[in-house]
Design a protein around this motif. Sequence first.
Motif, PDB file in Angstrom:
ATOM      1  N   GLY A   1       0.792  -1.222   0.000  1.00 56.00           N
ATOM      2  CA  GLY A   1       0.000   0.000   0.000  1.00 56.00           C
ATOM      3  C   GLY A   1       0.828   1.277   0.000  1.00 56.00           C
ATOM      4  N   GLU A   2       2.067   1.184   0.404  1.00 54.50           N
ATOM      5  CA  GLU A   2       2.954   2.348   0.462  1.00 54.50           C
ATOM      6  C   GLU A   2       4.082   2.274  -0.572  1.00 54.50           C
ATOM      7  OE1 GLU A   2       2.500   5.007   2.468  1.00 54.50           O
ATOM      8  OE2 GLU A   2       0.652   4.095   3.184  1.00 54.50           O
ATOM      9  N   ARG A   3       3.967   1.349  -1.502  1.00 56.35           N
ATOM     10  CA  ARG A   3       5.016   1.153  -2.517  1.00 56.35           C
ATOM     11  C   ARG A   3       4.881   2.204  -3.610  1.00 56.35           C
ATOM     12  NH1 ARG A   3       9.213  -2.354  -3.601  1.00 56.35           N
ATOM     13  NH2 ARG A   3       9.236  -3.351  -5.627  1.00 56.35           N
ATOM     14  N   VAL A   4       6.017   2.751  -4.030  1.00 55.81           N
ATOM     15  CA  VAL A   4       6.083   3.723  -5.119  1.00 55.81           C
ATOM     16  C   VAL A   4       7.163   3.267  -6.095  1.00 55.81           C
ATOM     17  CG1 VAL A   4       5.259   5.665  -3.728  1.00 55.81           C
ATOM     18  CG2 VAL A   4       7.704   5.179  -3.822  1.00 55.81           C
ATOM     19  N   PHE A   5       7.169   3.853  -7.283  1.00 61.15           N
ATOM     20  CA  PHE A   5       8.129   3.460  -8.315  1.00 61.15           C
ATOM     21  C   PHE A   5       8.768   4.689  -8.941  1.00 61.15           C
ATOM     22  CE2 PHE A   5       5.011   0.143  -7.839  1.00 61.15           C
ATOM     23  CZ  PHE A   5       5.808  -0.976  -7.713  1.00 61.15           C
ATOM     24  N   PHE A   6      10.019   4.516  -9.334  1.00 62.39           N
ATOM     25  CA  PHE A   6      10.798   5.601  -9.926  1.00 62.39           C
ATOM     26  C   PHE A   6      11.397   5.166 -11.255  1.00 62.39           C
ATOM     27  CE2 PHE A   6      11.038   6.068  -5.331  1.00 62.39           C
ATOM     28  CZ  PHE A   6      10.628   7.382  -5.171  1.00 62.39           C
ATOM     29  N   ALA A   7      11.550   6.120 -12.151  1.00 60.05           N
ATOM     30  CA  ALA A   7      12.166   5.841 -13.442  1.00 60.05           C
ATOM     31  C   ALA A   7      13.656   5.560 -13.288  1.00 60.05           C
ATOM     32  CB  ALA A   7      11.955   7.018 -14.399  1.00 60.05           C
ATOM     33  N   ASP A   8      14.313   6.269 -12.348  1.00 61.94           N
ATOM     34  CA  ASP A   8      15.757   6.113 -12.176  1.00 61.94           C
ATOM     35  C   ASP A   8      16.178   6.615 -10.798  1.00 61.94           C
ATOM     36  OD1 ASP A   8      15.982   8.977 -12.351  1.00 61.94           O
ATOM     37  OD2 ASP A   8      15.945   8.776 -14.528  1.00 61.94           O
ATOM     38  N   GLU A   9      17.437   6.392 -10.485  1.00 61.06           N
ATOM     39  CA  GLU A   9      17.967   6.760  -9.179  1.00 61.06           C
ATOM     40  C   GLU A   9      17.964   8.273  -8.955  1.00 61.06           C
ATOM     41  OE1 GLU A   9      21.725   5.670  -6.301  1.00 61.06           O
ATOM     42  OE2 GLU A   9      21.891   5.250  -8.438  1.00 61.06           O
ATOM     43  N   ALA A  10      18.321   9.036  -9.968  1.00 60.75           N
ATOM     44  CA  ALA A  10      18.362  10.494  -9.822  1.00 60.75           C
ATOM     45  C   ALA A  10      16.987  11.046  -9.432  1.00 60.75           C
ATOM     46  CB  ALA A  10      18.855  11.134 -11.118  1.00 60.75           C
ATOM     47  N   THR A  11      15.945  10.494  -9.999  1.00 57.99           N
ATOM     48  CA  THR A  11      14.590  10.937  -9.673  1.00 57.99           C
ATOM     49  C   THR A  11      14.234  10.579  -8.236  1.00 57.99           C
ATOM     50  OG1 THR A  11      13.944  10.676 -11.983  1.00 57.99           O
ATOM     51  CG2 THR A  11      12.169  10.807 -10.369  1.00 57.99           C
ATOM     52  N   ALA A  12      14.592   9.371  -7.808  1.00 60.78           N
ATOM     53  CA  ALA A  12      14.316   8.951  -6.437  1.00 60.78           C
ATOM     54  C   ALA A  12      15.022   9.867  -5.434  1.00 60.78           C
ATOM     55  CB  ALA A  12      14.743   7.501  -6.233  1.00 60.78           C
ATOM     56  N   VAL A  13      16.273  10.177  -5.694  1.00 62.08           N
ATOM     57  CA  VAL A  13      17.050  11.052  -4.810  1.00 62.08           C
ATOM     58  C   VAL A  13      16.445  12.461  -4.799  1.00 62.08           C
ATOM     59  CG1 VAL A  13      19.308  12.148  -4.481  1.00 62.08           C
ATOM     60  CG2 VAL A  13      19.165   9.713  -5.020  1.00 62.08           C
ATOM     61  N   ALA A  14      16.102  12.978  -5.977  1.00 62.65           N
ATOM     62  CA  ALA A  14      15.509  14.318  -6.063  1.00 62.65           C
ATOM     63  C   ALA A  14      14.185  14.391  -5.312  1.00 62.65           C
ATOM     64  CB  ALA A  14      15.318  14.711  -7.521  1.00 62.65           C
ATOM     65  N   ALA A  15      13.452  13.286  -5.255  1.00 60.97           N
ATOM     66  CA  ALA A  15      12.172  13.248  -4.551  1.00 60.97           C
ATOM     67  C   ALA A  15      12.355  13.088  -3.045  1.00 60.97           C
ATOM     68  CB  ALA A  15      11.307  12.113  -5.099  1.00 60.97           C
ATOM     69  N   GLY A  16      13.606  12.967  -2.588  1.00 60.69           N
ATOM     70  CA  GLY A  16      13.890  12.897  -1.159  1.00 60.69           C
ATOM     71  C   GLY A  16      14.001  11.500  -0.583  1.00 60.69           C
ATOM     72  N   TYR A  17      14.186  10.504  -1.431  1.00 60.52           N
ATOM     73  CA  TYR A  17      14.315   9.124  -0.975  1.00 60.52           C
ATOM     74  C   TYR A  17      15.782   8.746  -0.841  1.00 60.52           C
ATOM     75  CZ  TYR A  17       9.340   8.313  -1.631  1.00 60.52           C
ATOM     76  OH  TYR A  17       7.976   8.354  -1.522  1.00 60.52           O
ATOM     77  N   ARG A  18      16.074   7.804   0.068  1.00 59.68           N
ATOM     78  CA  ARG A  18      17.443   7.337   0.270  1.00 59.68           C
ATOM     79  C   ARG A  18      17.579   5.914  -0.259  1.00 59.68           C
ATOM     80  NH1 ARG A  18      17.938   3.276   3.726  1.00 59.68           N
ATOM     81  NH2 ARG A  18      16.483   3.059   5.455  1.00 59.68           N
ATOM     82  N   PRO A  19      18.803   5.488  -0.579  1.00 57.04           N
ATOM     83  CA  PRO A  19      19.018   4.127  -1.076  1.00 57.04           C
ATOM     84  C   PRO A  19      18.809   3.070   0.011  1.00 57.04           C
ATOM     85  CG  PRO A  19      21.000   5.483  -1.355  1.00 57.04           C
ATOM     86  CD  PRO A  19      20.023   6.279  -0.581  1.00 57.04           C
ATOM     87  N   CYS A  20      18.390   1.898  -0.400  1.00 56.19           N
ATOM     88  CA  CYS A  20      18.200   0.755   0.489  1.00 56.19           C
ATOM     89  C   CYS A  20      19.567   0.183   0.878  1.00 56.19           C
ATOM     90  CB  CYS A  20      17.370  -0.303  -0.227  1.00 56.19           C
ATOM     91  SG  CYS A  20      17.206  -1.855   0.683  1.00 56.19           S
ATOM     92  N   ALA A  21      19.742  -0.088   2.162  1.00 53.29           N
ATOM     93  CA  ALA A  21      21.001  -0.655   2.644  1.00 53.29           C
ATOM     94  C   ALA A  21      21.177  -2.110   2.230  1.00 53.29           C
ATOM     95  CB  ALA A  21      21.074  -0.540   4.163  1.00 53.29           C
ATOM     96  N   VAL A  22      20.079  -2.802   1.949  1.00 51.82           N
ATOM     97  CA  VAL A  22      20.145  -4.222   1.615  1.00 51.82           C
ATOM     98  C   VAL A  22      20.538  -4.446   0.155  1.00 51.82           C
ATOM     99  CG1 VAL A  22      18.796  -6.364   1.443  1.00 51.82           C
ATOM    100  CG2 VAL A  22      18.485  -4.838   3.393  1.00 51.82           C
TER     101      VAL A  22
END
Length: 84
Positions: free
Chosen positions: A49-70
Amino acid sequence: MSYTLIGADGRPYESATAGRLGGYRRSKLYGRLDCPSALRAIAKGGYVGERVFFADEATAVAAGYRPCAVCLPAEYAAWKAEHR
């Protein structure tokens, strides 16, 4: 087919192309679609229910998301070093 992705502004938009990365809105993190941690959470009935999707890493970072440690340990280590 249409896919809903999150843009650099953090808002959803429709795309003809599927996202390359998945994320979790509550923790504001992103990772590979085959991330073992995300797949375990989904299998237990959570996360979806809280899953989102991104086109690429740059977009995810720009949206304020951090990389997964796993599934993205090198990217996470770099992020962590920057945010101490």
